[in-house]
Design an enzyme around this catalytic site. Structure first.
Site, PDB file in Angstrom:
ATOM      1  CG  ASP A 364      33.353 -17.684   2.976  1.00 43.77           C
ATOM      2  OD1 ASP A 364      32.417 -17.309   2.265  1.00 43.77           O
ATOM      3  OD2 ASP A 364      33.254 -18.579   3.823  1.00 43.77           O
ATOM      4  CD  GLU A 453      20.091 -29.879   5.903  1.00 45.91           C
ATOM      5  OE1 GLU A 453      20.847 -30.801   6.233  1.00 45.91           O
ATOM      6  OE2 GLU A 453      19.148 -30.025   5.111  1.00 45.91           O
ATOM      7  NE  ARG A 550      23.552 -18.641   7.344  1.00 50.59           N
ATOM      8  CZ  ARG A 550      24.445 -18.865   6.381  1.00 50.59           C
ATOM      9  NH1 ARG A 550      25.276 -17.904   6.028  1.00 50.59           N
ATOM     10  NH2 ARG A 550      24.519 -20.034   5.780  1.00 50.59           N
ATOM     11  CB  THR A 630      29.462 -13.911   0.906  1.00 49.65           C
ATOM     12  OG1 THR A 630      28.547 -14.769   1.567  1.00 49.65           O
ATOM     13  CG2 THR A 630      28.739 -12.651   0.461  1.00 49.65           C
ATOM     14  N   GLY A 631      28.522 -16.377  -0.857  1.00 47.46           N
ATOM     15  CA  GLY A 631      27.384 -16.962  -1.549  1.00 47.46           C
ATOM     16  C   GLY A 631      26.062 -16.502  -0.968  1.00 47.46           C
ATOM     17  CG  ASP A 632      25.806 -15.951   2.933  1.00 49.68           C
ATOM     18  OD1 ASP A 632      25.626 -17.085   2.493  1.00 49.68           O
ATOM     19  OD2 ASP A 632      26.425 -15.710   3.981  1.00 49.68           O
ATOM     20  CG  ASN A 752      32.332 -22.425   0.075  1.00 50.44           C
ATOM     21  OD1 ASN A 752      32.727 -22.947   1.110  1.00 50.44           O
ATOM     22  ND2 ASN A 752      31.781 -21.226   0.078  1.00 50.44           N
ATOM     23  CG  ASP A 753      35.760 -20.242   1.303  1.00 45.56           C
ATOM     24  OD1 ASP A 753      35.041 -19.560   0.558  1.00 45.56           O
ATOM     25  OD2 ASP A 753      35.478 -20.496   2.490  1.00 45.56           O
TER      26      ASP A 753
END
Length: 1110
Positions: A364, A453, A550, A630-632, A752-753
């Protein structure tokens, strides 16, 4: 689904007890049940069958204790381990079942034990209490130990304040049946003719602790074994190493060899008895058995005599070595992270040697390669980009002094209050979130579902839009100097599929406005055709992504009251759906999240962890391929590109290679199939012009589950998959395992991993900002990615080398020991007689040869840890499996055959025609057995000495001690005193003293040992001189390299020298859900009084050390 009725004070339809039972045994069942479990293992069952055969006099020539004692030791050691583990479970069960809790009984709360709680009971929980079962929370904000927010329904909060009201509570709860899904719960409560949705955020999980809440009440829904935590206590998937599989196959091979050898010797006995035995009057035993029957009995006799070819103590020894290697990982101070007081932890003891065979690493990015500590760096508002010069925050008394931003013009624009877009931008950041606030000694402490956040709300706070408090219906912020309260109508939370979150607010003037923030890919699809600044914002997003920041898009739209009312009815119906509730909610969300107007975008910096580029570069030198999943966004690749020094400058990066290449490759494969059946298979044409010098960057939607995709990706030194979901991460790992048969390792830090970690051969968890889900699912855990280098190149490589050396020698010593019986059978009429004394056979593997080889498996190392890291190529033999395979196995077999041949025939020749000093011929069977046994003990202990690369006092003591123990025990069991006590068990009276006082026999032992070891010494010398391995070369120049490393240490710059900053990009959201569901939909939350202390962990920006020069 199951319909459950819960009436307080009345009997429930379903009443499972709340007591738990995790132990396996009790006083009566321990021995039979543990024996049954152990005898289910093939090796133990095999030796039990041998023990039964040894009881039959016609078959066995060995006494029963030669098998019983080793079997009892093996079973006993395992049983003691199981007993210790089970006693700990007993103590834990007793402690948990006897915990006290207040339960509503007879109209008032009374103290009761956990085990007496039943479904339908109402319990009262206070601060720091553990939750006794799976409960519906009635009211008050409840925070568990890891600060997950739980709240009750608004209706129960308002109407169930007193004991009398709780006693009269008579709701009907319809919910899902008990299951093990910790991330989901679907239910509905019917009370007073109204229906209310129940979700996981309304539920209190058994085993969690109430924090920051003085008191709350809960209704027991599931108890005892039905609770989610207990349902998750089942068996996990057992991971096996490649060496485990090889070892099992080799044991099967030995068993086949044993049967073939025994069958051959049995046939020999049949022919021998027909030709010689039946004609020799002195061999007549009066049994009247024919030759064939005697051959059949001889077969089983040799199965018993040669049974030590199948090593009974092998599996126990392997477990002891693995346990020791796991402890070394736990004790390694160089993998200890002092900042968080986090040591490395081996959470399994069965995979250590597999760490030395890793070929692919799947990692990740956020929180694993980066620090997951976010800082608001840049933004674009209405087409204008901000973030250049440092800002002075002295004008804002509520600002976080540790917040940094580079642009005075944005502050001036806000303070002038002339730009409505800027105002809306920061108003959105202060309102559209699920952050919770604590007042700690007059300071605001934000707690967020993700660091992103927290960074955004902190940014809004510093720019004058301060989030102050929230209830289930309202959000209060300070806009510059004015405090404003907004009514919250709906909160549509973020998840990894939606990639956005939305809040619908009613302004003080009556307007209804929707604010939304999310990834650019999903926001741009939902923008209104007349939305402005799309092109300029997209340009800014690309710049931010290239700077590895990001990114997050912000937008809004105004909603009429009628439109909201119609949508609200659909939303409530979807919330009450008992089947496919998530799908129904997503459908409703899509209806309102459309025709949005773009405001701008944010850019957040997440720094690389210390040592990440160096670690990736070192692992690449060890021929380990690293894939980042990665989700990025695609911009994530920048820190891992050649310019980022994570990859070699020679690497060529390919972005989104056309899938047309895959279709061409598949067509070529189909065309080649007919020709490959007739002739030699043609090697596949490479995708890239320079295989091994490429890096592939793709998105999750492009992933193709075929062997062609895997072939193409595996031609690259590195692969980066962007925008992948947790399921896609696991699928990528499965594809490589399936098609490449490679040993894989996954490393991550968040929930998520977890799928990826469980799917890989080895899973590593990073204990970072995202909680402990990844760590709890992993095989190994530590705090920083850079420790992976030491885990693999030092501990993994050592463990692999040690295990391979142990197994090779273990097989060799057993072959050398057992096959002496084979040569002896040619001189004993194939009658399954033994060449050694019975007690030597019993104690050989237990006392005379076990400790030195066990210590080699625990302590041996070819080079030290610093040289292991300096020369990553030393890792290659593990990947190639060259140190333990069938070739090594047969080398050990033939080495054992050779040594057994020498051990038998040299003493046989020496005993053939000889005379001792006293005029007596020492050529009896007992003296021969003493000489062969003594030669064997010397040979195996000196052989392991030759194979030992790392000598310690313990190794030296083990070798000399094993030889001393042999002679000490041998003289004892050959003494007259023990023969008088047990005449039938100890028959070699005086054999050792009579044989070993003859110098001639000592010369025989020395000659046997010398001839056995001389070829090994010569072969080792030739290999290290003519065909040296990388390890041999490093060992040869070890002192030179160590001196060079000492010089480098002196020249090294200070440890805390920092270079330029590193940045990376993504959309600024984690993959975990926020707290929207529990904040909205009529759920209860109360404002915290300022005097009450908050948690220690704050989401406020904390000064962090900058990344290394990347």
């Amino acid at each position: 689904m199951i319909l459950c009725k819960f009436f307080a004070g009345m009997d429930s339809e379903i009443e499972p007890g709340n007591s738990i039972k995790t132990y396996k045994y009790n006083v009566l069942t321990f021995i039979p049940l543990n024996l049954f479990e152990q005898l289910r293992r093939v090796a133990n069952l095999y030796f039990l069958a041998l023990l039964i055969l040894q009881i039959i006099p016609d078959i066995s020539t060995l006494p029963w204790y030669t098998t019983l004692i080793p079997l009892v030791v093996v079973l006993g050691v395992t049983a003691i381990k199981d007993l210790v583990d089970d006693l700990a479970r007993h103590r834990m069960d007793k402690e948990i079942n006897n915990r006290k809790c207040e339960v509503l009984l007879d109209g008032r709360f009374q103290e009761s034990k956990w085990r007496d709680i039943e479904v339908g009971d109402v319990v009262r929980l206070k601060k720091n209490d553990f939750i006794p079962s799976f409960c519906v929370c009635f009211y008050f904000l409840c925070r568990e130990t890891n600060l997950k927010f739980k709240m009750g329904l608004r209706v129960t909060d308002e109407r169930l304040q007193e004991e009398r009201q709780l006693a009269e509570f008579d709701a009907l709860i319809e919910c899902e049946e008990p299951n093990n899904r910790l991330d989901k719960f679907t239910g509905m409560m019917q009370w007073q003719s109204e229906r209310y949705p129940l979700e996981l955020d309304n539920m209190l999980l058994r085993g969690c602790k109430i924090r920051n809440t003085e008191e709350c009440h809960g209704l027991v829904v599931f108890a005892g074994a039905d609770t989610k935590i207990m349902r998750n206590g089942g068996k996990t998937r057992f991971k096996r190493t490649k060496i485990d599989e090889l070892m099992n196959y080799m044991v099967y091979t030995i068993f086949v060899l044993l049967i073939l050898v025994s069958a051959g010797l049995a046939i020999g006995h049949t022919f021998w008895y027909e030709e010689i035995g039946s004609n020799a009057w002195y061999l007549f035993d009066g049994k009247g058995q024919n030759a064939s029957y005697r051959g059949f009995l001889s077969f089983w006799g040799y199965i018993i005599v040669l049974n030590t070819m199948v090593p009974i103590s092998l599996y126990v020894s392997v477990e002891v070595i693995r346990l020791g290697q796991s402890k070394f990982i736990n004790w390694d101070l160089q993998m200890y992270f002092a900042e968080k007081d986090t040591p490395a932890k081996a959470r399994t003891t069965t995979l250590n040697e597999q760490l030395g065979q890793i070929e692919y690493i799947f990692s990740d990015k956020t929180g694993t390669l980066t620090q997951n500590v976010m800082q608001f760096k840049k933004c674009t508002i209405a087409g204008r980009t901000y973030g250049i010069d440092p800002v002075d925050w002295s004008w804002n008394q509520l600002a976080d002094k540790r917040f940094e931003f580079m642009d005075h013009s944005l502050v001036a624009c806000i303070r002038s209050r002339k730009d409505k877009d800027v105002t809306e931008f920061f108003k959105l950041l202060s309102l559209c979130h699920t952050v919770m606030v604590e007042h700690n000694d007059g300071d605001l402490v934000y707690q967020a579902a993700s660091p992103d956040e927290g960074a955004l709300v902190t940014a809004a706070r510093n720019f004058g839009f301060v989030f102050l408090s929230r209830t289930q219906d309202t959000i209060t912020i300070r806009e510059m100097d004015q405090e404003m309260t907004y009514e919250m109508l709906a909160l549509l939370d973020f998840n990894s599929d939606r990639k956005r979150m939305t809040i619908i607010l009613k302004f003080p003037d009556g307007r209804i406005r929707l604010y939304c923030k999310g990834a650019d890919t999903v926001i741009y699809e939902r923008l209104a055709p007349n939305s402005r600044h799309k092109e300029t914002t997209q340009t800014a997003l690309d710049i931010f992504a290239n700077a590895t920041l990001r990114t997050l898009c912000l937008c809004y739209k105004d909603i009429s009251a009628d439109e909201y009312e119609a949508w609200s009815r659909k939303h409530k119906d979807a919330q009450l759906a008992m089947y496919d509730r998530d799908i129904a909610l997503d459908r409703v969300y899509e209806e309102i999240e459309c025709n949005l107007l773009l405001i701008g975008a944010t850019a957040i910096e997440d720094k690389l962890q210390d040592g990440v580029p160096e670690t990736i570069a070192t692992l690449a030198k060890a021929d380990i391929k690293i894939w980042v999943l990665t989700g990025d966004k695609k911009g994530t690749v920048s820190p891992f590109s050649p310019t980022g020094k994570c990859l070699s400058s020679e690497i060529v990066c390919y972005f989104h290679v056309s899938s047309e290449n895959l279709r061409i490759r598949q067509a070529n494969r189909r065309n080649e199939l007919p020709t490959t059946r007739r002739g030699k298979k043609k090697p596949a044409e490479p995708f890239f012009p320079q295989p091994g010098k490429n890096a592939l960057i793709i998105t999750g939607g492009w992933l193709v589950g075929s062997i062609d995709f895997v072939d193409m990706a595996c031609e690259c030194e590195a692969v980066i998959c962007c925008r992948v979901t947790p399921k896609q991460k696991a699928n990528v790992v499965s594809l490589v395992k399936k098609y490449k048969k490679a040993v894989t390792l996954s490393i991550g830090d968040g929930a998520n991993d977890v799928n990826m970690i469980k799917t890989a051969d080895i899973g590593v968890g990073i204990s970072g900002q995202e909680g402990m889900q990844a760590v709890m699912s992993s095989d190994y855990a530590f705090a920083q990615f850079r420790y992976l280098e030491r885990l693999l190149l030092v501990h993994g490589r050592w463990s692999y080398i040690r295990m391979c050396k142990f197994l090779r020698f273990f097989f060799f010593k057993n072959f050398a020991f057992t096959l002496v019986h084979f040569w002896y059978s040619f001189f004993s009429g194939y009658s399954s007689q033994v060449a050694y004394e019975d007690w030597f056979i019993t104690l050989y593997n237990l006392c005379y040869s076990s400790l030195p080889v066990l210590l080699v498996g625990l302590l041996d190392q070819d080079v030290n840890d610093k040289l292991s890291l300096k020369f990553p190529k030393l890792y290659l033999p593990g990947q190639q499996g060259t140190l333990f395979n069938y070739r090594n196995f047969f080398i050990s077999l033939f080495h054992g055959i050779f040594v057994s041949l020498i051990i038998f025939f040299i003493p046989y020749g020496a005993f053939l025609q000889t005379m001792g000093q006293d005029g007596e011929a020492p050529s009896d069977y007992q003296s021969f057995a003493v000489v062969t046994a003594s030669s064997l003990v010397f040979i195996v202990n000196l052989q392991i000495s030759l194979d030992t690369s790392y000598w310690t006092f313990v190794n030296c003591f083990a070798v000399l001690g094993s030889i001393a123990i042999y002679f000490g025990i041998m003289f004892d069991i050959h003494s007259a005193g023990i023969h008088v006590l047990f005449p039938s068990a100890f028959t070699f009276t005086g054999a050792a003293s009579n044989a070993l006082r003859q110098p001639y026999l000592w010369l025989t032992i020395i000659l046997t040992v010398g001839i056995s070891l001389l070829p090994v010494i010569c072969i080792q010398f030739l290999h290290k001189t003519i065909w040296p391995s990388v390890g041999d070369k490093v060992q040869r120049n070890r002192k030179k390299y160590e001196m060079e490393m000492q010089e480098e240490e002196k020249k090294k710059p200070p440890a805390f020298q920092r270079g330029r900053r590193s940045r990376r990009s993504a959309y600024a959201f984690s993959h975990s859900r926020g707290y929207a569901d529990l904040i909205s939909s009529g759920q209860s939350i109360r404002r915290r009084p300022p005097t009450r202390g908050g948690p220690q962990d704050s989401i406020r920006e904390v000064p962090q050390r900058e990344a290394e020069n990347i």
